[in-house]
Design an enzyme around this catalytic site. Sequence first.
Site, PDB file in Angstrom:
ATOM      1  N   ASP A 164       0.816  -1.217   0.000  1.00 12.60           N
ATOM      2  CA  ASP A 164       0.000   0.000   0.000  1.00 12.60           C
ATOM      3  C   ASP A 164       0.848   1.264   0.000  1.00 12.60           C
ATOM      4  O   ASP A 164       2.070   1.216   0.177  1.00 12.60           O
ATOM      5  CB  ASP A 164      -0.949  -0.011   1.208  1.00 12.60           C
ATOM      6  CG  ASP A 164      -0.283  -0.471   2.496  1.00 12.60           C
ATOM      7  OD1 ASP A 164       0.961  -0.385   2.580  1.00 12.60           O
ATOM      8  OD2 ASP A 164      -0.994  -0.915   3.413  1.00 12.60           O
TER       9      ASP A 164
ATOM     10  N   ASN B 246      -7.289  -3.460  14.567  1.00 11.31           N
ATOM     11  CA  ASN B 246      -8.676  -3.800  14.206  1.00 11.31           C
ATOM     12  C   ASN B 246      -8.742  -4.968  13.215  1.00 11.31           C
ATOM     13  O   ASN B 246      -9.779  -5.210  12.606  1.00 11.31           O
ATOM     14  CB  ASN B 246      -9.386  -2.566  13.625  1.00 11.31           C
ATOM     15  CG  ASN B 246      -8.742  -2.078  12.326  1.00 11.31           C
ATOM     16  OD1 ASN B 246      -7.782  -2.676  11.842  1.00 11.31           O
ATOM     17  ND2 ASN B 246      -9.278  -1.006  11.761  1.00 11.31           N
TER      18      ASN B 246
ATOM     19  N   HIS C  46      -6.988  -5.258  10.396  1.00 11.33           N
ATOM     20  CA  HIS C  46      -6.755  -4.965   8.974  1.00 11.33           C
ATOM     21  C   HIS C  46      -5.461  -5.591   8.468  1.00 11.33           C
ATOM     22  O   HIS C  46      -4.530  -5.841   9.225  1.00 11.33           O
ATOM     23  CB  HIS C  46      -6.831  -3.452   8.676  1.00 11.33           C
ATOM     24  CG  HIS C  46      -5.672  -2.622   9.126  1.00 11.33           C
ATOM     25  ND1 HIS C  46      -5.828  -1.398   9.730  1.00 11.33           N
ATOM     26  CD2 HIS C  46      -4.337  -2.806   9.023  1.00 11.33           C
ATOM     27  CE1 HIS C  46      -4.636  -0.877   9.970  1.00 11.33           C
ATOM     28  NE2 HIS C  46      -3.716  -1.721   9.560  1.00 11.33           N
TER      29      HIS C  46
ATOM     30  N   GLU D 252      -9.456  -2.296   5.578  1.00 10.27           N
ATOM     31  CA  GLU D 252     -10.104  -2.076   6.864  1.00 10.27           C
ATOM     32  C   GLU D 252     -11.298  -3.031   7.013  1.00 10.27           C
ATOM     33  O   GLU D 252     -11.735  -3.640   6.023  1.00 10.27           O
ATOM     34  CB  GLU D 252     -10.586  -0.622   6.936  1.00 10.27           C
ATOM     35  CG  GLU D 252      -9.459   0.416   6.833  1.00 10.27           C
ATOM     36  CD  GLU D 252      -8.658   0.581   8.127  1.00 10.27           C
ATOM     37  OE1 GLU D 252      -8.596  -0.369   8.939  1.00 10.27           O
ATOM     38  OE2 GLU D 252      -8.087   1.663   8.321  1.00 10.27           O
TER      39      GLU D 252
HETATM   40  O1  LIG Z   1       3.138  -2.987  12.390  1.00 10.38           O
HETATM   41  P1  LIG Z   1       2.277  -1.900  12.902  1.00 10.38           P
HETATM   42  O2  LIG Z   1       2.974  -0.560  12.897  1.00 10.38           O
HETATM   43  O3  LIG Z   1       1.660  -2.222  14.206  1.00 10.38           O
HETATM   44  O4  LIG Z   1       1.118  -1.738  11.873  1.00 10.38           O
HETATM   45  C1  LIG Z   1       0.182  -2.753  11.625  1.00 10.38           C
HETATM   46  C2  LIG Z   1      -0.470  -2.533  10.318  1.00 10.38           C
HETATM   47  O5  LIG Z   1      -0.843  -1.204  10.190  1.00 10.38           O
HETATM   48  C3  LIG Z   1      -0.313  -0.639   9.008  1.00 10.38           C
HETATM   49  O6  LIG Z   1       0.872   0.023   9.328  1.00 10.38           O
HETATM   50  C4  LIG Z   1      -1.296   0.301   8.417  1.00 10.38           C
HETATM   51  O7  LIG Z   1      -1.931   1.011   9.398  1.00 10.38           O
HETATM   52  C5  LIG Z   1      -0.081  -1.811   8.140  1.00 10.38           C
HETATM   53  O8  LIG Z   1       0.791  -1.495   7.122  1.00 10.38           O
HETATM   54  C6  LIG Z   1       0.393  -2.806   9.143  1.00 10.38           C
HETATM   55  O9  LIG Z   1       0.218  -4.086   8.690  1.00 10.38           O
END
Ligand SMILES: O=P(O)(O)OC[C@H]1O[C@](O)(CO)[C@@H](O)[C@@H]1O
Length: 254
Positions: free
Chosen positions: A67, A136, A138, A143
């Site tokens: 992304d 959450n 995702h 989402e």
């Molecule tokens: O590894 P983190 O920083 O907890 O993020 C978890 C998820 O959230 C994101 O950074 C997007 O919000 C994703 O790219 C990632 O998989």
Amino acid sequence: MKLVIVKDYAELSRKAAEMLVSEVKANPKTVLGLATGGTPVGMYRELIKLSQAESIDFSQASSFNLDEYVGLSSTHPQSYRSYMEENLFNHINIPAEKTHVPVGNTTDPLAECARYEEAIRLAGGIDIQVLGIGNNGHIGFNEPGSPTDSVTRVVQLTDSTIEANARYFDSVDQVPTQAVSMGIKTILGAKKVVLLASGEAKAEAVRLMLEEEPTADVPASLLQLHPDVTVIVDQEAASKLTTSVLAGTKPSGS
Ligand SMILES: O=P(O)(O)OC[C@H]1O[C@](O)(CO)[C@@H](O)[C@@H]1O
């Protein structure tokens, strides 16, 4: 899904890096699916170390990131292109033109989404997709509510994702509200998936992903529909799993 519970973040990072290295060793033309966020930073650090120690050749490999934020130029310090250059691409010999991150500041995001999806197809599909998981549930920026048949598209970020990612920006109102993200179908199209989760904040999302029926409400649970998923979690992220799931756990080190 194969569940591997490791002691801590360091072990998780090493294991994930080893998986990527063995993939590239077995197939120098591997198409890597890569993730950003805080979780894979340690994996990239280990991957660089291992690649240098074992002279791993990435010259024929290619990569596709999950992304990118809509509205950020590739050189913006918080763009996922910048993240990837800093954390990986500048340190291994993968050719720049073989690294793909969606373009976030295009005037035609719809065309960019279609181009990106087609580029993955033309590359022969993703061999191994790395994923983190949002609090959450995702995956990528898919989402809750993201349909199983979704492909690369522009998505609206939820308030909780924006708040979680505000730590990388000067203030919450600087966090883009949209992103271009591979869809669930794009991710399920990868030949192999490895999902990483570390820390207690991820424990509930990990439980829902592994223990509930697959549902678009928890996008990561849709990975149950994929035949080759390895979930690597540390003990804190595994802390809410019930014994029935733990019974099938692959001991760490195997
Ligand atoms: O590894 P983190 O920083 O907890 O993020 C978890 C998820 O959230 C994101 O950074 C997007 O919000 C994703 O790219 C990632 O998989």
